[in-house]
Design a protein around this motif. Structure first.
Motif, short mmCIF file in Angstrom:
data_model
loop_
_atom_site.label_atom_id
_atom_site.label_comp_id
_atom_site.label_asym_id
_atom_site.label_seq_id
_atom_site.Cartn_x
_atom_site.Cartn_y
_atom_site.Cartn_z
N HIS A 166 0.83 -1.21 0.00
CA HIS A 166 0.00 0.00 0.00
C HIS A 166 0.86 1.26 0.00
N TYR A 167 1.95 1.21 0.78
CA TYR A 167 2.85 2.36 0.82
C TYR A 167 3.47 2.63 -0.56
N PHE A 168 3.92 1.57 -1.23
CA PHE A 168 4.58 1.74 -2.53
C PHE A 168 3.64 2.40 -3.53
N PHE A 169 2.41 1.91 -3.62
CA PHE A 169 1.49 2.49 -4.60
C PHE A 169 1.02 3.87 -4.19
N TRP A 170 1.07 4.19 -2.90
CA TRP A 170 0.76 5.54 -2.45
C TRP A 170 1.89 6.50 -2.81
N VAL A 171 3.14 6.05 -2.61
CA VAL A 171 4.27 6.95 -2.80
C VAL A 171 4.57 7.23 -4.27
N ILE A 172 4.15 6.34 -5.19
CA ILE A 172 4.40 6.59 -6.61
C ILE A 172 3.21 7.26 -7.29
N GLN A 173 2.22 7.66 -6.49
CA GLN A 173 1.05 8.33 -7.07
C GLN A 173 1.42 9.56 -7.89
N PRO A 174 2.36 10.43 -7.46
CA PRO A 174 2.71 11.60 -8.30
C PRO A 174 3.21 11.20 -9.68
N LEU A 175 4.09 10.19 -9.74
CA LEU A 175 4.59 9.74 -11.03
C LEU A 175 3.47 9.13 -11.86
N TRP A 176 2.62 8.33 -11.20
CA TRP A 176 1.51 7.70 -11.90
C TRP A 176 0.56 8.75 -12.47
N ALA A 177 0.27 9.79 -11.67
CA ALA A 177 -0.63 10.85 -12.13
C ALA A 177 -0.01 11.61 -13.30
N LEU A 178 1.31 11.84 -13.25
CA LEU A 178 1.99 12.56 -14.33
C LEU A 178 1.89 11.76 -15.64
N ILE A 179 2.13 10.45 -15.56
CA ILE A 179 2.05 9.62 -16.76
C ILE A 179 0.62 9.55 -17.27
N LEU A 180 -0.35 9.49 -16.34
CA LEU A 180 -1.75 9.43 -16.75
C LEU A 180 -2.13 10.70 -17.52
N ARG A 181 -1.70 11.87 -17.01
CA ARG A 181 -2.03 13.14 -17.68
C ARG A 181 -1.30 13.29 -19.02
N SER A 182 -0.16 12.64 -19.14
CA SER A 182 0.62 12.78 -20.37
C SER A 182 -0.08 12.18 -21.58
N GLY A 183 -0.99 11.24 -21.33
CA GLY A 183 -1.71 10.61 -22.43
C GLY A 183 -0.96 9.47 -23.09
N LEU A 184 0.20 9.08 -22.56
CA LEU A 184 0.94 7.96 -23.14
C LEU A 184 0.12 6.68 -23.08
N PRO A 185 0.04 5.92 -24.17
CA PRO A 185 -0.70 4.66 -24.15
C PRO A 185 -0.06 3.66 -23.19
N ALA A 186 -0.88 2.79 -22.63
CA ALA A 186 -0.36 1.77 -21.71
C ALA A 186 0.62 0.85 -22.42
N ASN A 187 0.36 0.54 -23.69
CA ASN A 187 1.27 -0.33 -24.44
C ASN A 187 2.64 0.31 -24.62
N ALA A 188 2.66 1.66 -24.72
CA ALA A 188 3.94 2.36 -24.84
C ALA A 188 4.75 2.19 -23.56
N LEU A 189 4.08 2.23 -22.40
CA LEU A 189 4.77 2.01 -21.13
C LEU A 189 5.30 0.57 -21.06
N SER A 190 4.52 -0.39 -21.55
CA SER A 190 4.97 -1.78 -21.56
C SER A 190 6.22 -1.93 -22.42
N MET A 191 6.20 -1.30 -23.60
CA MET A 191 7.36 -1.38 -24.49
C MET A 191 8.58 -0.71 -23.87
N LEU A 192 8.36 0.47 -23.24
CA LEU A 192 9.48 1.16 -22.59
C LEU A 192 10.04 0.32 -21.45
N SER A 193 9.15 -0.30 -20.69
CA SER A 193 9.60 -1.20 -19.62
C SER A 193 10.43 -2.34 -20.19
N GLY A 194 9.98 -2.90 -21.30
CA GLY A 194 10.73 -3.98 -21.93
C GLY A 194 12.09 -3.54 -22.42
N LEU A 195 12.16 -2.37 -23.04
CA LEU A 195 13.44 -1.87 -23.53
C LEU A 195 14.42 -1.61 -22.39
#
Length: 415
Positions: A70-99
């Motif tokens: 619970h703490y981990f997902f609470w503490v990364i909320q700012p980063l998560w919110a920033l990515i959500l507002r950016s409009g990046l597709p979820a698949n793009a995040l998956s590909m970036l994670s893979g790279l």
């Protein structure tokens, strides 16, 4: 300045530079996460733990409990919110994670453990976010889930292959390969279970734990090496070794636990007179008593009757087999089936067990760096749990299985 940049890119670093390449990201990360943990604890004291619904559905493990999740997902909320507002597709995040994950394997293979560790951790954080982004936007679909799952396997494999390459001339190659095997089997058994309608999510070493222990251990290992072994050209990176060995052991234990639970859930239900632990304990005790009787008879025949050790061994083995059979029939399995058929089947299991044990020890002795005593115990344990115990339970002493003569009599005759 340019020389320092070239040295950083090529990996030709001084001991102090090796420390700072590992420590600089760690200082920033620790400042953020430790400061966040302090604020999180204060918040929990006044308002309670902010519960993450997806975390509750996924469950926790012994290594990383609900509070830390619970703490981990609470503490990364700012980063998560920033990515959500950016409009990046979820698949793009998956590909970036893979790279990033594949790049981490290339980095550690070249000896750049700090770089590889931080890339692996970054890939893990992005992997957590892509599915949540898709579900929040209501864009989740089977294609995205398949992409994410397959890329996760590539990321884990790349990191472990990179470590295996770096440690290819040392004993650490074995736990690296073991971790690669376990990390592949854990999600495979879960997927196989889901395909068969059985949920198997148990086990201490799941993907979050693998990313955490491998990533942190690898990223911070250059600090220890630069402090204690600054002149070593090919350092062992002992912090990474500890994390790797731990992941190798725990991931395989998790895979075995899931596999056992899956088979148990799918197997036909048996009416057991006692628990499985009691059966294993009595069966093992029967083997220990039989071995002691065998050894005592051999000593008596050789020392007191001057019989040749070879003949004494044969007679001792026969007596030990009779004792083992009798204890298992009467106490362990409480069988009432015909003795003659059981003795034949018992002889088959015992004979094949002896061949498997002898063959396994012979194979392991091809590797002189492994002590034969360790190999003997390893083979004994594997053969006992994979062959002796299941066959004694389901083949030798299983009174509910009809014999072949009965089945032949029940076959319909051709017209």
């Amino acid at each position: 300045m340019l020389e320092n940049l070239v040295a950083w890119l090529t990996g030709n670093l001084s001991p102090s530079a090796r420390i700072w390449t590992a420590l600089a990201p760690a200082i920033l990360a620790c400042a953020y996460f430790l400061g966040g943990l302090l604020i999180f604890c204060i918040r929990c004291a006044f308002k309670g733990v902010p519960r993450d619904e997806e975390t509750l559905k996924r469950g926790s493990t012994v290594l990383v409990g609900f509070f830390l999740r619970h703490y981990f997902f609470w503490v990364i909320q700012p980063l998560w919110a920033l990515i959500l507002r950016s409009g990046l597709p979820a698949n793009a995040l998956s590909m970036l994670s893979g790279l990033l994950g594949i790049s981490s394997g290339v980095a550690v293979a070249a000896g750049r453990f700090a770089l590889g560790g931080w890339l692996f951790l970054a890939a893990g954080i992005l992997d957590v976010m892509d599915g949540r982004i898709a579900r929040t936007r209501k864009e989740a679909n089977p294609a995205g889930a398949a992409l994410d799952s397959v890329l996760d396997r590539y990321v884990d494999s790349a990191m472990l292959m990179g470590l295996a390459w770096y440690y290819r001339d040392t004993w650490v190659l074995l736990p690296a390969l073991g971790a690669l095997l376990g990390s592949s089997l854990v999600p495979y058994v879960r997927a196989k279970g889901e395909g068969l309608g059985v949920s198997v999510r148990d086990g201490a070493m799941q993907r979050l734990e693998r990313v955490l222990f491998l990533g942190v251990g690898t990223a911070l290992s250059p600090i220890l090496e630069a402090v204690f072994w600054p002149e070593e050209k090919h350092p062992m990176h002992w912090l990474a070794v500890v994390g790797l060995v731990f992941v190798a052991i725990m991931s395989n234990l998790t895979a075995i636990s899931r596999f056992r639970n899956l088979v148990k859930a799918l197997a036909p239900k048996r009416q057991e007179a006692r628990s499985e632990k009691a059966i294993v304990g009595l069966n093992a005790a029967a083997g220990a008593i039989a071995t002691a009787v065998d050894f005592a008879l051999v000593l008596a025949l050789v020392e007191w009757m001057n019989l040749l050790p070879a003949w004494a061994t044969v007679l001792g083995a026969l007596l030990g087999a009779v004792v083992n059979y009798s204890i298992n029939r009467v106490l362990t399995f409480r069988s009432t089936a015909a003795v003659g058929r059981q003795m034949v089947r018992y002889a088959v299991v015992s004979g094949t067990s002896a061949l498997l044990n002898a063959g396994g020890v012979a194979l392991l002795t091809l590797h002189p760096q492994l002590a034969y005593t360790l190999g003997w115990w390893l083979v004994r344990g594997v053969v006992y749990f994979a062959w002796n115990l299941p066959l004694q339970r389901d083949y030798v002493f299983n009174d509910t299985t009809p014999n072949n003569d009965t089945l032949l009599e029940q076959r319909p005759h051709a017209a």
